[in-house]
Write a protein that holds these residues in place. Structure first.
Motif, PDB file in Angstrom:
ATOM      1  N   GLY A  96      25.979  -9.308 -14.125  1.00 28.60           N
ATOM      2  CA  GLY A  96      25.120  -8.257 -14.668  1.00 28.60           C
ATOM      3  C   GLY A  96      23.640  -8.528 -14.578  1.00 28.60           C
ATOM      4  O   GLY A  96      22.890  -8.141 -15.475  1.00 28.60           O
ATOM      5  N   ARG A  97      23.175  -9.116 -13.474  1.00 29.53           N
ATOM      6  CA  ARG A  97      21.751  -9.452 -13.372  1.00 29.53           C
ATOM      7  C   ARG A  97      21.071  -8.829 -12.156  1.00 29.53           C
ATOM      8  O   ARG A  97      19.967  -9.204 -11.806  1.00 29.53           O
ATOM      9  N   ALA A  98      21.701  -7.868 -11.520  1.00 27.81           N
ATOM     10  CA  ALA A  98      21.149  -7.290 -10.299  1.00 27.81           C
ATOM     11  C   ALA A  98      20.167  -6.158 -10.599  1.00 27.81           C
ATOM     12  O   ALA A  98      20.305  -5.426 -11.581  1.00 27.81           O
ATOM     13  N   ALA A  99      19.170  -6.027  -9.718  1.00 26.35           N
ATOM     14  CA  ALA A  99      18.207  -4.927  -9.812  1.00 26.35           C
ATOM     15  C   ALA A  99      17.829  -4.484  -8.405  1.00 26.35           C
ATOM     16  O   ALA A  99      17.701  -5.295  -7.494  1.00 26.35           O
ATOM     17  N   TRP A 100      17.620  -3.201  -8.255  1.00 24.67           N
ATOM     18  CA  TRP A 100      17.285  -2.608  -6.958  1.00 24.67           C
ATOM     19  C   TRP A 100      15.912  -1.963  -7.033  1.00 24.67           C
ATOM     20  O   TRP A 100      15.678  -1.067  -7.834  1.00 24.67           O
ATOM     21  N   ASN A 101      14.999  -2.427  -6.182  1.00 25.03           N
ATOM     22  CA  ASN A 101      13.704  -1.780  -6.027  1.00 25.03           C
ATOM     23  C   ASN A 101      13.831  -0.747  -4.921  1.00 25.03           C
ATOM     24  O   ASN A 101      13.927  -1.085  -3.739  1.00 25.03           O
ATOM     25  N   VAL A 102      13.840   0.520  -5.302  1.00 24.47           N
ATOM     26  CA  VAL A 102      14.059   1.615  -4.360  1.00 24.47           C
ATOM     27  C   VAL A 102      12.741   1.953  -3.670  1.00 24.47           C
ATOM     28  O   VAL A 102      11.769   2.326  -4.327  1.00 24.47           O
ATOM     29  N   VAL A 103      12.708   1.815  -2.343  1.00 24.57           N
ATOM     30  CA  VAL A 103      11.498   2.146  -1.597  1.00 24.57           C
ATOM     31  C   VAL A 103      11.845   3.077  -0.442  1.00 24.57           C
ATOM     32  O   VAL A 103      13.008   3.235  -0.072  1.00 24.57           O
ATOM     33  N   THR A 104      10.806   3.678   0.116  1.00 24.38           N
ATOM     34  CA  THR A 104      10.953   4.495   1.312  1.00 24.38           C
ATOM     35  C   THR A 104      10.196   3.822   2.449  1.00 24.38           C
ATOM     36  O   THR A 104       9.337   2.978   2.230  1.00 24.38           O
ATOM     37  N   SER A 105      10.513   4.185   3.672  1.00 26.36           N
ATOM     38  CA  SER A 105       9.790   3.659   4.831  1.00 26.36           C
ATOM     39  C   SER A 105       9.003   4.786   5.455  1.00 26.36           C
ATOM     40  O   SER A 105       9.504   5.891   5.629  1.00 26.36           O
ATOM     41  N   TRP A 106       7.749   4.512   5.800  1.00 28.14           N
ATOM     42  CA  TRP A 106       6.825   5.579   6.152  1.00 28.14           C
ATOM     43  C   TRP A 106       6.474   5.655   7.628  1.00 28.14           C
ATOM     44  O   TRP A 106       5.776   6.579   8.052  1.00 28.14           O
ATOM     45  N   ASP A 107       6.892   4.679   8.450  1.00 25.26           N
ATOM     46  CA  ASP A 107       6.388   4.679   9.819  1.00 25.26           C
ATOM     47  C   ASP A 107       7.497   4.638  10.866  1.00 25.26           C
ATOM     48  O   ASP A 107       8.547   4.050  10.680  1.00 25.26           O
ATOM     49  N   ALA A 108       7.220   5.271  12.006  1.00 25.08           N
ATOM     50  CA  ALA A 108       8.174   5.291  13.111  1.00 25.08           C
ATOM     51  C   ALA A 108       8.344   3.909  13.727  1.00 25.08           C
ATOM     52  O   ALA A 108       9.391   3.614  14.303  1.00 25.08           O
ATOM     53  N   ARG A 160       9.416 -14.618 -25.717  1.00 22.19           N
ATOM     54  CA  ARG A 160      10.699 -15.121 -26.189  1.00 22.19           C
ATOM     55  C   ARG A 160      10.786 -16.651 -26.123  1.00 22.19           C
ATOM     56  O   ARG A 160      10.123 -17.297 -25.300  1.00 22.19           O
ATOM     57  N   THR A 161      11.653 -17.196 -26.959  1.00 26.34           N
ATOM     58  CA  THR A 161      11.973 -18.625 -26.910  1.00 26.34           C
ATOM     59  C   THR A 161      13.393 -18.851 -26.420  1.00 26.34           C
ATOM     60  O   THR A 161      13.815 -19.991 -26.236  1.00 26.34           O
ATOM     61  N   GLU A 162      14.129 -17.758 -26.218  1.00 27.55           N
ATOM     62  CA  GLU A 162      15.456 -17.817 -25.602  1.00 27.55           C
ATOM     63  C   GLU A 162      15.779 -16.430 -25.068  1.00 27.55           C
ATOM     64  O   GLU A 162      15.186 -15.432 -25.481  1.00 27.55           O
ATOM     65  N   TYR A 163      16.690 -16.386 -24.129  1.00 27.96           N
ATOM     66  CA  TYR A 163      17.103 -15.082 -23.607  1.00 27.96           C
ATOM     67  C   TYR A 163      17.873 -14.325 -24.691  1.00 27.96           C
ATOM     68  O   TYR A 163      18.799 -14.869 -25.304  1.00 27.96           O
ATOM     69  N   PRO A 164      17.544 -13.041 -24.921  1.00 27.62           N
ATOM     70  CA  PRO A 164      18.243 -12.275 -25.955  1.00 27.62           C
ATOM     71  C   PRO A 164      19.628 -11.810 -25.550  1.00 27.62           C
ATOM     72  O   PRO A 164      20.443 -11.453 -26.395  1.00 27.62           O
ATOM     73  N   GLY A 165      19.914 -11.793 -24.251  1.00 28.31           N
ATOM     74  CA  GLY A 165      21.209 -11.306 -23.792  1.00 28.31           C
ATOM     75  C   GLY A 165      21.665 -12.017 -22.541  1.00 28.31           C
ATOM     76  O   GLY A 165      21.049 -12.994 -22.100  1.00 28.31           O
ATOM     77  N   THR A 166      22.724 -11.500 -21.959  1.00 29.88           N
ATOM     78  CA  THR A 166      23.256 -12.106 -20.732  1.00 29.88           C
ATOM     79  C   THR A 166      22.965 -11.271 -19.495  1.00 29.88           C
ATOM     80  O   THR A 166      22.938 -11.810 -18.387  1.00 29.88           O
ATOM     81  N   THR A 167      22.749  -9.971 -19.672  1.00 27.72           N
ATOM     82  CA  THR A 167      22.470  -9.107 -18.521  1.00 27.72           C
ATOM     83  C   THR A 167      20.970  -8.848 -18.422  1.00 27.72           C
ATOM     84  O   THR A 167      20.223  -8.981 -19.394  1.00 27.72           O
ATOM     85  N   LEU A 168      20.534  -8.444 -17.249  1.00 27.23           N
ATOM     86  CA  LEU A 168      19.122  -8.124 -17.056  1.00 27.23           C
ATOM     87  C   LEU A 168      18.712  -6.942 -17.912  1.00 27.23           C
ATOM     88  O   LEU A 168      17.624  -6.932 -18.495  1.00 27.23           O
ATOM     89  N   ARG A 169      19.569  -5.943 -18.002  1.00 24.38           N
ATOM     90  CA  ARG A 169      19.250  -4.772 -18.816  1.00 24.38           C
ATOM     91  C   ARG A 169      19.014  -5.167 -20.274  1.00 24.38           C
ATOM     92  O   ARG A 169      18.085  -4.677 -20.917  1.00 24.38           O
ATOM     93  N   GLU A 170      19.823  -6.078 -20.795  1.00 19.92           N
ATOM     94  CA  GLU A 170      19.633  -6.549 -22.167  1.00 19.92           C
ATOM     95  C   GLU A 170      18.323  -7.309 -22.317  1.00 19.92           C
ATOM     96  O   GLU A 170      17.582  -7.122 -23.286  1.00 19.92           O
TER      97      GLU A 170
END
Length: 445
Positions: free
Chosen positions: A118-130, A427-437
């Motif tokens: 549960g630690r994945a994240a996607w940076n959604v981008v577009t491509s602008w050039d041919a 923080r002094t510790e991680y509050p959760g186990t997933t990135l969203r948390e």
């Protein structure tokens, strides 16, 4: 109420941020470099490590951009490997929505989310050039409005795939010892102007529901796209006031999409130089900027705006006395910065005015106009300034871009993070186990 600061690290990859001449600058492709930065980030309780993306080697004046020869490894491969050497650190990757397909990207990110618990994240981008598009079957490029429309449809489709699995579709049969699958599990059907797909998604719902969605872009279309769907937006602002203006604008757009202010985090990219004193840090920062922008680099960057060969100019001399070439093919290929100039003539006028007002040479001007948001000073000064940006709503945190790979954040982690913790804003510790948390984002149903 005192806000908590969020921190993340950017593996810089191939660009002028890295000071290549420093003996401490190591490989941009060996796994040990990724491991060092990831482990340092997790030791400092950072939210995530962020990887950018390069889909084609850039060119300038018909030659491969020299920094690209160090390599641009595949994002998913690196993040999957890092999942095995970290426990809480989020793993964020930039993946293009212009040339990829929703099913493929959804399957890869859903798999990474499971591999990392549960630690994945996607940076959604577009491509602008041919130029970049030539590497892909579909090729070409799309105008900005169509790129963002495709990105919106792409994201909607992947979310449908992520959400097509729900809680109890897969159950164990105690008598036979086998797993029975509900026939509705992972079923999807999506049809619009961009995509017409149907079938069954192969990856069950992940520990955090679906990967965290990031978006990068300062344009109006980019801000609106982020406000409609993203969990966080990456930005770049060099002053406190510019950050506050951006922050207020993006947050104000959320209500129109039925979202609250805490559902979108703002992360500007920033560099940090920590010294024993403020004066020491300023001296170090000046040296670093000169190392990042050599004379040839300054001329090459100026050529991106002027769109013509300026090799005969002295980088320690004045700007050209003629205007940029606005027609014809661009001298630089595959560089996002070339499209950020907008009106080349207006940008050149602005640069001339700045150079005249401050009596700047070409190199000095390029150093100034390419500078990113930076925190420079003693550990206490850096901690105080970073906290000010967050408490005054110029950001929710920062993505730190080191000038050295892989040890460029070591000083910050050892000397600044403890001071932020002492102030009670980190923080002094991680509050959760997933990135969203750990990001404090609302839980998905």
């Amino acid at each position: 109420m005192t806000k908590q600061i969020h921190l993340a690290a950017h593996f810089p990859g191939v660009n002028n941020t890295t000071v290549w001449s420093d003996p401490r600058s190591l490989s941009q492709i060996e796994f040990s470099s990724f491991t060092h930065l990831a482990e340092t980030s997790e030791r400092a309780l950072f939210d995530f490590l962020f990887l950018a993306e390069g889909l084609r080697l850039r060119e300038h004046a018909g030659r491969i951009y020299d920094l690209d020869v160090v390599g641009r490894p595949d994002t998913f491969t690196v993040l999957a490997a890092l999942a095995g050497v970290t426990d809480r650190l989020g793993l964020a990757g930039t993946i293009n929505s212009t040339f990829n397909e929703p099913y493929e990207v959804a399957r890869q990110f859903a798999s990474l989310d499971h591999l990392s618990a549960g630690r994945a994240a996607w940076n959604v981008v577009t491509s602008w050039d041919a130029f970049t598009g030539e590497n892909f079957r579909r090729g070409g490029f799309l105008p900005e409005d169509q790129r963002y429309e495709r990105a919106r449809r792409f994201l909607e489709t992947t979310i449908e795939l992520f959400d097509s699995w729900r809680g109890d579709e897969v159950v164990a049969d105690k008598d036979s010892g086998t797993f029975l699958s509900d026939p509705r599990a992972g079923e999807f059907a999506h049809s619009d102007a961009h995509f017409d797909i149907r079938g069954r998604f192969t990856v069950p719902r992940s520990p955090q529901g679906r990967p965290v969605i990031f978006q990068a872009g300062d344009s109006d279309a980019g801000r609106e796209f982020a406000a409609s769907r993203a969990d966080a937006i990456f930005t770049r602002h060099s002053t406190l006031q510019a950050g506050k203006d951006f922050y207020a604008d993006v947050k104000s757009r959320l209500a129109a999409h039925g979202r609250s202010r805490d559902e979108l985090l703002v992360f500007p990219a920033t560099s940090v130089v920590v010294g024993d004193t403020d004066a020491d840090a300023q001296e170090q920062a000046a040296i670093i900027r000169k190392q990042q922008v050599s004379g040839p680099t300054a001329i090459a960057f100026l050529e991106q705006l002027w769109n013509t060969d300026l090799g005969e100019l002295d980088p320690d001399g004045p700007l050209p006395d003629f205007d940029p070439v606005v027609d014809g093919d661009t001298l630089s290929k595959g560089r996002a910065s070339t499209r950020m100039f907008g009106d080349r003539l207006a940008t050149a006028r602005g640069w001339r005015e700045l150079a005249e007002a401050k009596n700047l040479s070409i190199r000095e001007l390029i150093i100034e106009v390419t500078a990113r948001q930076s925190f420079i000073g003693s550990p206490s000064t850096v901690a105080e300034e970073m906290n000010r940006f967050v408490q005054e709503d110029a950001s929710d945190g920062f993505i730190l871009v080191p000038h050295l790979t892989p040890g460029g954040l070591d000083d910050f982690v050892d000397r600044v993070v403890p001071l932020l913790q002492e102030r009670g804003v980190y923080r002094t510790e991680y509050p959760g186990t997933t990135l969203r948390e750990n990001l404090g984002l609302p839980t998905l149903p």
